[in-house]
Design a protein around this motif. Structure first.
Motif, PDB file in Angstrom:
ATOM      1  N   GLY A   1       0.805  -1.212   0.000  1.00  0.00           N
ATOM      2  CA  GLY A   1       0.000   0.000   0.000  1.00  0.00           C
ATOM      3  C   GLY A   1       0.840   1.265   0.000  1.00  0.00           C
ATOM      4  N   VAL A   2       1.949   1.231   0.746  1.00  0.00           N
ATOM      5  CA  VAL A   2       2.835   2.403   0.787  1.00  0.00           C
ATOM      6  C   VAL A   2       3.494   2.621  -0.572  1.00  0.00           C
ATOM      7  CG1 VAL A   2       4.962   3.309   1.797  1.00  0.00           C
ATOM      8  CG2 VAL A   2       3.224   2.304   3.266  1.00  0.00           C
ATOM      9  N   PHE A   3       3.979   1.548  -1.194  1.00  0.00           N
ATOM     10  CA  PHE A   3       4.567   1.685  -2.528  1.00  0.00           C
ATOM     11  C   PHE A   3       3.514   2.107  -3.559  1.00  0.00           C
ATOM     12  CE2 PHE A   3       7.989  -1.104  -0.832  1.00  0.00           C
ATOM     13  CZ  PHE A   3       9.022  -0.198  -1.016  1.00  0.00           C
ATOM     14  N   GLY A   4       2.290   1.647  -3.385  1.00  0.00           N
ATOM     15  CA  GLY A   4       1.204   2.084  -4.260  1.00  0.00           C
ATOM     16  C   GLY A   4       0.895   3.560  -4.081  1.00  0.00           C
ATOM     17  N   LEU A   5       0.960   4.039  -2.832  1.00  0.00           N
ATOM     18  CA  LEU A   5       0.772   5.472  -2.595  1.00  0.00           C
ATOM     19  C   LEU A   5       1.860   6.288  -3.282  1.00  0.00           C
ATOM     20  CD1 LEU A   5      -0.302   5.563   1.153  1.00  0.00           C
ATOM     21  CD2 LEU A   5      -1.684   6.206  -0.812  1.00  0.00           C
ATOM     22  N   LEU A   6       3.093   5.813  -3.217  1.00  0.00           N
ATOM     23  CA  LEU A   6       4.178   6.514  -3.916  1.00  0.00           C
ATOM     24  C   LEU A   6       3.945   6.524  -5.431  1.00  0.00           C
ATOM     25  CD1 LEU A   6       7.274   5.224  -1.928  1.00  0.00           C
ATOM     26  CD2 LEU A   6       6.239   7.499  -1.841  1.00  0.00           C
ATOM     27  N   ALA A   7       3.493   5.394  -5.976  1.00  0.00           N
ATOM     28  CA  ALA A   7       3.199   5.332  -7.406  1.00  0.00           C
ATOM     29  C   ALA A   7       2.041   6.265  -7.760  1.00  0.00           C
ATOM     30  CB  ALA A   7       2.875   3.904  -7.819  1.00  0.00           C
ATOM     31  N   GLY A   8       1.026   6.330  -6.902  1.00  0.00           N
ATOM     32  CA  GLY A   8      -0.092   7.239  -7.148  1.00  0.00           C
ATOM     33  C   GLY A   8       0.334   8.695  -7.124  1.00  0.00           C
ATOM     34  N   ILE A   9       1.243   9.023  -6.219  1.00  0.00           N
ATOM     35  CA  ILE A   9       1.758  10.402  -6.162  1.00  0.00           C
ATOM     36  C   ILE A   9       2.555  10.720  -7.429  1.00  0.00           C
ATOM     37  CG2 ILE A   9       3.388  11.886  -4.930  1.00  0.00           C
ATOM     38  CD1 ILE A   9       2.395  10.507  -2.344  1.00  0.00           C
ATOM     39  N   LEU A  10       3.332   9.754  -7.913  1.00  0.00           N
ATOM     40  CA  LEU A  10       4.073   9.979  -9.156  1.00  0.00           C
ATOM     41  C   LEU A  10       3.137  10.134 -10.355  1.00  0.00           C
ATOM     42  CD1 LEU A  10       7.112   7.576  -8.740  1.00  0.00           C
ATOM     43  CD2 LEU A  10       7.105  10.079  -8.697  1.00  0.00           C
ATOM     44  N   PHE A  11       2.082   9.346 -10.400  1.00  0.00           N
ATOM     45  CA  PHE A  11       1.094   9.516 -11.470  1.00  0.00           C
ATOM     46  C   PHE A  11       0.421  10.886 -11.369  1.00  0.00           C
ATOM     47  CE2 PHE A  11       1.020   4.896 -12.361  1.00  0.00           C
ATOM     48  CZ  PHE A  11       0.924   4.934 -13.739  1.00  0.00           C
ATOM     49  N   ALA A  12       0.129  11.332 -10.154  1.00  0.00           N
ATOM     50  CA  ALA A  12      -0.485  12.651  -9.975  1.00  0.00           C
ATOM     51  C   ALA A  12       0.469  13.757 -10.419  1.00  0.00           C
ATOM     52  CB  ALA A  12      -0.892  12.847  -8.518  1.00  0.00           C
ATOM     53  N   TYR A  13       1.751  13.604 -10.134  1.00  0.00           N
ATOM     54  CA  TYR A  13       2.736  14.598 -10.585  1.00  0.00           C
ATOM     55  C   TYR A  13       2.825  14.605 -12.105  1.00  0.00           C
ATOM     56  CZ  TYR A  13       7.120  17.030 -11.324  1.00  0.00           C
ATOM     57  OH  TYR A  13       8.070  17.903 -11.764  1.00  0.00           O
ATOM     58  N   ASP A  14       2.761  13.431 -12.715  1.00  0.00           N
ATOM     59  CA  ASP A  14       2.760  13.334 -14.173  1.00  0.00           C
ATOM     60  C   ASP A  14       1.543  14.037 -14.750  1.00  0.00           C
ATOM     61  OD1 ASP A  14       3.509  12.557 -16.744  1.00  0.00           O
ATOM     62  OD2 ASP A  14       2.508  10.611 -16.581  1.00  0.00           O
ATOM     63  N   ALA A  15       0.382  13.831 -14.139  1.00  0.00           N
ATOM     64  CA  ALA A  15      -0.834  14.511 -14.604  1.00  0.00           C
ATOM     65  C   ALA A  15      -0.701  16.026 -14.456  1.00  0.00           C
ATOM     66  CB  ALA A  15      -2.048  14.013 -13.830  1.00  0.00           C
ATOM     67  N   TYR A  16      -0.065  16.475 -13.372  1.00  0.00           N
ATOM     68  CA  TYR A  16       0.130  17.911 -13.155  1.00  0.00           C
ATOM     69  C   TYR A  16       1.044  18.512 -14.213  1.00  0.00           C
ATOM     70  CZ  TYR A  16       1.676  22.246 -10.988  1.00  0.00           C
ATOM     71  OH  TYR A  16       1.988  23.559 -10.758  1.00  0.00           O
ATOM     72  N   THR A  17       2.136  17.824 -14.546  1.00  0.00           N
ATOM     73  CA  THR A  17       3.034  18.362 -15.567  1.00  0.00           C
ATOM     74  C   THR A  17       2.367  18.366 -16.944  1.00  0.00           C
ATOM     75  OG1 THR A  17       4.054  16.189 -15.856  1.00  0.00           O
ATOM     76  CG2 THR A  17       5.125  17.720 -14.323  1.00  0.00           C
TER      77      THR A  17
END
Length: 96
Positions: A60-76
């Motif tokens: 779950g923690v690694f999934g949260l990190l992946a979700g944050i990276l996807f969110a950063y990708d969406a932001y860029t």
């Protein structure tokens, strides 16, 4: 994750420059947004419900990190979309 691999292949082989039917920037933005939402939701479920199961909490923690990276990708990608649709101000000059 599968869509991320497909988009990686499309952009790596530069097929986006030759296949103009799809708006690639918008479809990449939608991919990143949906990926971020799904990763964050499933990871939160794993972290909240994983009491006593260390592997589930770690996933779950690694999934949260992946979700944050996807969110950063969406932001860029959103910043790219925002910069490409710049509007010019209307002229207020009375002279034509």
């Amino acid at each position: 994750m599968v869509f991320a691999i497909i988009f990686f292949g499309v952009f790596m082989m530069e097929m986006d420059k030759s296949f103009h039917v799809v708006n690639w920037v918008w479809s990449d933005f939608i991919r990143a947004t949906i990926g971020a939402a799904l990763y964050l939701i499933t990871s939160l479920i794993c972290v909240i419900g994983g009491a006593g199961d260390g592997a589930r909490i770690a996933g779950g923690v690694f999934g949260l990190l992946a979700g944050i990276l996807f969110a950063y990708d969406a932001y860029t990608i959103f910043l790219v979309l925002k910069s490409t649709r710049q509007h010019t101000a209307a002229s207020t000059d009375d002279r034509v």
